[in-house]
Scaffold this motif. Structure first.
Motif, PDB file in Angstrom:
ATOM      1  N   THR A 158      66.026  22.340  44.746  1.00  0.00           N
ATOM      2  CA  THR A 158      65.271  21.615  45.773  1.00  0.00           C
ATOM      3  C   THR A 158      65.884  21.911  47.143  1.00  0.00           C
ATOM      4  N   GLU A 159      65.692  23.140  47.599  1.00  0.00           N
ATOM      5  CA  GLU A 159      66.262  23.489  48.903  1.00  0.00           C
ATOM      6  C   GLU A 159      65.582  22.701  50.030  1.00  0.00           C
ATOM      7  N   HIS A 160      66.366  22.411  51.078  1.00  0.00           N
ATOM      8  CA  HIS A 160      65.799  21.756  52.251  1.00  0.00           C
ATOM      9  C   HIS A 160      64.672  22.634  52.794  1.00  0.00           C
ATOM     10  N   ALA A 161      63.476  22.096  52.797  1.00  0.00           N
ATOM     11  CA  ALA A 161      62.328  22.866  53.269  1.00  0.00           C
ATOM     12  C   ALA A 161      62.484  23.204  54.749  1.00  0.00           C
ATOM     13  N   PRO A 162      61.865  24.292  55.201  1.00  0.00           N
ATOM     14  CA  PRO A 162      61.868  24.573  56.634  1.00  0.00           C
ATOM     15  C   PRO A 162      61.293  23.382  57.404  1.00  0.00           C
ATOM     16  N   LEU A 163      61.913  23.052  58.509  1.00  0.00           N
ATOM     17  CA  LEU A 163      61.419  21.954  59.333  1.00  0.00           C
ATOM     18  C   LEU A 163      60.189  22.417  60.105  1.00  0.00           C
ATOM     19  N   PRO A 164      59.337  21.487  60.522  1.00  0.00           N
ATOM     20  CA  PRO A 164      58.172  21.888  61.334  1.00  0.00           C
ATOM     21  C   PRO A 164      58.616  22.729  62.528  1.00  0.00           C
ATOM     22  N   THR A 165      57.869  23.773  62.829  1.00  0.00           N
ATOM     23  CA  THR A 165      58.282  24.701  63.881  1.00  0.00           C
ATOM     24  C   THR A 165      58.308  24.047  65.258  1.00  0.00           C
ATOM     25  N   ASN A 166      57.555  22.973  65.439  1.00  0.00           N
ATOM     26  CA  ASN A 166      57.532  22.273  66.728  1.00  0.00           C
ATOM     27  C   ASN A 166      58.485  21.078  66.771  1.00  0.00           C
ATOM     28  N   PHE A 167      59.330  20.956  65.756  1.00  0.00           N
ATOM     29  CA  PHE A 167      60.348  19.898  65.723  1.00  0.00           C
ATOM     30  C   PHE A 167      61.689  20.499  66.118  1.00  0.00           C
ATOM     31  N   VAL A 168      62.411  19.815  67.008  1.00  0.00           N
ATOM     32  CA  VAL A 168      63.722  20.292  67.436  1.00  0.00           C
ATOM     33  C   VAL A 168      64.791  19.602  66.585  1.00  0.00           C
ATOM     34  N   ASP A 169      65.457  20.378  65.756  1.00  0.00           N
ATOM     35  CA  ASP A 169      66.522  19.866  64.901  1.00  0.00           C
ATOM     36  C   ASP A 169      67.644  19.306  65.783  1.00  0.00           C
ATOM     37  N   PRO A 170      67.984  18.012  65.625  1.00  0.00           N
ATOM     38  CA  PRO A 170      69.000  17.421  66.495  1.00  0.00           C
ATOM     39  C   PRO A 170      70.441  17.744  66.118  1.00  0.00           C
ATOM     40  N   SER A 207      69.460  22.102  59.543  1.00  0.00           N
ATOM     41  CA  SER A 207      69.054  21.078  58.566  1.00  0.00           C
ATOM     42  C   SER A 207      68.074  21.602  57.526  1.00  0.00           C
ATOM     43  N   GLY A 208      67.296  22.612  57.881  1.00  0.00           N
ATOM     44  CA  GLY A 208      66.308  23.155  56.951  1.00  0.00           C
ATOM     45  C   GLY A 208      66.483  24.653  56.793  1.00  0.00           C
ATOM     46  N   MET A 209      65.909  25.191  55.719  1.00  0.00           N
ATOM     47  CA  MET A 209      66.041  26.627  55.475  1.00  0.00           C
ATOM     48  C   MET A 209      65.226  27.426  56.482  1.00  0.00           C
ATOM     49  N   ASP A 210      65.629  28.652  56.691  1.00  0.00           N
ATOM     50  CA  ASP A 210      64.930  29.578  57.573  1.00  0.00           C
ATOM     51  C   ASP A 210      63.543  29.863  56.982  1.00  0.00           C
ATOM     52  N   PRO A 211      62.476  29.586  57.724  1.00  0.00           N
ATOM     53  CA  PRO A 211      61.135  29.829  57.159  1.00  0.00           C
ATOM     54  C   PRO A 211      60.887  31.286  56.790  1.00  0.00           C
ATOM     55  N   HIS A 212      61.619  32.207  57.411  1.00  0.00           N
ATOM     56  CA  HIS A 212      61.443  33.619  57.085  1.00  0.00           C
ATOM     57  C   HIS A 212      61.970  33.955  55.693  1.00  0.00           C
ATOM     58  N   LEU A 213      62.736  33.041  55.107  1.00  0.00           N
ATOM     59  CA  LEU A 213      63.294  33.274  53.771  1.00  0.00           C
ATOM     60  C   LEU A 213      62.476  32.597  52.667  1.00  0.00           C
ATOM     61  N   LEU A 214      61.393  31.991  53.041  1.00  0.00           N
ATOM     62  CA  LEU A 214      60.586  31.219  52.096  1.00  0.00           C
ATOM     63  C   LEU A 214      60.094  32.073  50.924  1.00  0.00           C
ATOM     64  N   VAL A 215      59.549  33.236  51.226  1.00  0.00           N
ATOM     65  CA  VAL A 215      59.028  34.108  50.168  1.00  0.00           C
ATOM     66  C   VAL A 215      60.158  34.593  49.269  1.00  0.00           C
ATOM     67  N   ALA A 216      61.298  34.944  49.864  1.00  0.00           N
ATOM     68  CA  ALA A 216      62.438  35.413  49.074  1.00  0.00           C
ATOM     69  C   ALA A 216      62.943  34.323  48.140  1.00  0.00           C
ATOM     70  N   TYR A 217      62.986  33.081  48.632  1.00  0.00           N
ATOM     71  CA  TYR A 217      63.420  31.933  47.823  1.00  0.00           C
ATOM     72  C   TYR A 217      62.510  31.766  46.605  1.00  0.00           C
ATOM     73  N   LEU A 218      61.228  31.778  46.833  1.00  0.00           N
ATOM     74  CA  LEU A 218      60.275  31.594  45.733  1.00  0.00           C
ATOM     75  C   LEU A 218      60.316  32.768  44.764  1.00  0.00           C
ATOM     76  N   ASP A 219      60.401  33.967  45.294  1.00  0.00           N
ATOM     77  CA  ASP A 219      60.423  35.156  44.427  1.00  0.00           C
ATOM     78  C   ASP A 219      61.676  35.192  43.549  1.00  0.00           C
ATOM     79  N   GLU A 220      62.837  34.910  44.146  1.00  0.00           N
ATOM     80  CA  GLU A 220      64.078  34.957  43.370  1.00  0.00           C
ATOM     81  C   GLU A 220      64.071  33.897  42.272  1.00  0.00           C
TER      82      GLU A 220
END
Length: 265
Positions: free
Chosen positions: A38-50, A56-69
């Motif tokens: 249960t990896e921390h999902a990518p945060l909304p792109t318009n939300f500024v992580d404080p 706090s969340g995974m890199d959205p560019h790694l989403l496909v790699a996470y699911l594929d692996e």
């Protein structure tokens, strides 16, 4: 059946690079038959992580790699252990539309998910409430009291349970007493018994599962599970499904303190 359904991965930017396969091998060795990553999902792109490192969340560019692996490993180990693919989804007040959109995107591709509150909104500013004891204490001063922080946390948790996040909204509520993480740092005796029982009743009413989270035992300012054992027993009396989660961010912590919680009397 031994199940651990709250596990982080090398895709976590604030975790470790321990491999997914090493998590799986340890789970098998320890007699677990069912695990969920249960990896921390990518945060909304318009939300500024404080948080300072914005991690706090995974890199959205790694989403496909996470699911594929994970799909590859799920197939590879299917005869030894059930592997579920999932996310820990942040409920962030004001970002319900973005969260629903993400869930609609990944929902058909995953098996499991957790809905958690880490961010609290006050005066239009978000704070990651479990980031550090210093952050917690500073936020408490800003709000005027520790009690006020607890009140805001439980109000936000209620909103998460009641929120309409679409058909793929997670059924399991993550560590619902995470606000206790720094209880030994602030040192105040906060009576939140009624709040916790109200949350559990709301979960029962909405057919939620409980993330029985053991990570608090390892936190130096907490030293208890999320929620504490008496409330896990109370949840059981309400017929809320109990799902253990070690919330491990490294292989060493996988299944931590399982024996302190299960079996539940």
């Amino acid at each position: 059946m031994k199940r651990d359904a709250h596990i982080h991965t090398p895709y976590c930017p604030h975790g470790t690079k321990d491999s997914l396969e090493n998590y799986i091998k340890k789970a098998i060795k320890c007699g677990f038959e069912d695990i969920t990553f249960t990896e921390h999902a990518p945060l909304p792109t318009n939300f500024v992580d404080p948080t300072p490192e914005k991690d706090s969340g995974m890199d959205p560019h790694l989403l496909v790699a996470y699911l594929d692996e994970l799909n590859t490993l799920k197939e590879q180990y299917k005869d030894e252990i059930q592997i579920r693919i999932g996310f820990e989804i942040d409920y962030i007040v004001g970002y319900e539309v973005e969260t629903t959109s993400f869930l609609n995107l990944v929902g058909p591709q995953i098996d499991d998910a957790i809905l958690s509150v880490h961010f609290l909104k006050y005066d239009d500013v978000y704070t990651c409430i479990d980031y550090s004891s210093d952050t917690f204490l500073t936020f408490s001063k800003k709000m005027g009291s520790v009690q006020a922080v607890y009140d805001l946390y439980y109000a936000t948790l209620k909103k998460s349970i009641l929120a309409d996040l679409g058909q793929y909204k997670p059924k399991r509520i993550g560590h619902p007493t995470l606000i206790h993480k720094f209880q030994l740092a602030h040192g105040e005796q906060i009576d939140d018994d009624a709040d916790i029982k109200e949350i559990l009743q709301l979960m029962a009413d909405h057919h939620n599962e409980l993330d029985v989270n053991s990570a608090g035992y390892a936190k130096k300012y907490c030293k208890e599970s999320y929620p504490p054992l008496p409330y896990i027993k109370h949840a059981k009396s309400l017929n809320i499904p109990l799902v253990f989660g070690s919330d491990a961010h490294q292989v060493e912590d996988l299944h931590q303190s399982y024996d302190k919680i299960f079996p539940i009397d």
